[in-house]
Design a protein around this motif. Sequence first.
Motif, mmCIF file in Angstrom:
data_model
loop_
_atom_site.group_PDB
_atom_site.id
_atom_site.type_symbol
_atom_site.label_atom_id
_atom_site.label_comp_id
_atom_site.label_asym_id
_atom_site.label_seq_id
_atom_site.Cartn_x
_atom_site.Cartn_y
_atom_site.Cartn_z
ATOM 1 N N ASP A 198 0.736 -1.159 0.034
ATOM 2 C CA ASP A 198 -0.117 -0.078 0.099
ATOM 3 C C ASP A 198 0.872 1.179 -0.216
ATOM 4 O OD1 ASP A 198 -2.217 -1.448 0.005
ATOM 5 O OD2 ASP A 198 -2.620 -1.504 2.267
ATOM 6 N N ARG A 199 0.471 2.291 -0.808
ATOM 7 C CA ARG A 199 0.915 3.412 -1.007
ATOM 8 C C ARG A 199 2.708 3.591 -1.396
ATOM 9 N NH1 ARG A 199 -2.015 3.566 3.285
ATOM 10 N NH2 ARG A 199 -0.176 3.360 4.924
ATOM 11 N N GLU A 202 5.112 -2.015 -5.474
ATOM 12 C CA GLU A 202 4.854 -3.546 -5.492
ATOM 13 C C GLU A 202 6.514 -4.519 -5.788
ATOM 14 O OE1 GLU A 202 2.145 -5.302 -8.164
ATOM 15 O OE2 GLU A 202 3.423 -4.877 -10.041
ATOM 16 N N ALA A 247 5.882 -4.833 5.647
ATOM 17 C CA ALA A 247 4.833 -5.619 4.518
ATOM 18 C C ALA A 247 5.038 -7.073 4.475
ATOM 19 C CB ALA A 247 4.716 -5.031 3.175
#
Length: 306
Positions: A198-199, A202, A247
Amino acid sequence: MAFTITDFHDLVRLLEQHEEWRKELRRLLLTDELLNLPNAVREFRKHVDRRFAELAKAQRRTEESLAAHRAETDRRFAELAEAQRRTEESLQRLSEAFAAHRQEFMEHRQEFLEHRREFMEYRAETERRFAELAEAQRRTEETLRQVLLRQEQFQRTLDRFGQTVGVTVEGQMVEAVQRYLAERGYALLEPIASLAIDRIGELDGIARVRGPDGEETWLLISVKARLGPHAVHDFVDLLHHAAVQEALRAYGVRGPVLPLIFGVVLDRRALELARKARVGLLLQAQGELVAPQPWTLEASGGSEDP
């Protein structure tokens, strides 16, 4: 009894000797209008002087308004400053001469009207030039709008092309990495997949693998069609990012990781950067150029400061 010449001369002599008789005689002989004529003349003169003063004041206000407008015009068009200065000097001389002589005032007033005519012509020319500038600005804005529209269309085309190329290269990456791992004795324990963060962005590829020594590790992959220095810097910065490491830990990544960049075309400046950063380089046609070294996911980056 008849009034003779001698009597008249006697009367004149007596009047010369008695001023009060003269005043009484004037009162009897002259009308009130004639007696009041000097006062009327003085009042009329005062009225004329007052009117001249009012005209001078109105003229002065006109000059001040005109001078202010001239000053603004001079700021915009410096090349007309000298002509404006001569006009202001002429108007100033006209104002100073007005009180001295009415005829001279009229002559200067005529000169003022001539300058006013020039000013109106100049103002009309100024407005014409502003209109031309406005039209040029409108055309410029329209051209810019067309350029931005074409740029937007080009960007959409480029984005579609990038998506197509990206999907193609990522597909080639999966095949190349599978061969690469098999040749070195690594076994894939799960499919190679991307991981959205997120933000941030990837990871183009992530997979858990078992090495020849039986130890498990994680392979983190970045895919670039053109593999250059920026590709190495961007990948290292991404893996250093605290949100990315958080993450990865949430995804279940533990222990050491192997960072690997897959590309199609190589910029040779990326080779030394990749070695220093301990990041592997894998090209579609040339295979492994730099072997990846294990990293430990910590806030400070890899196991060795790149």
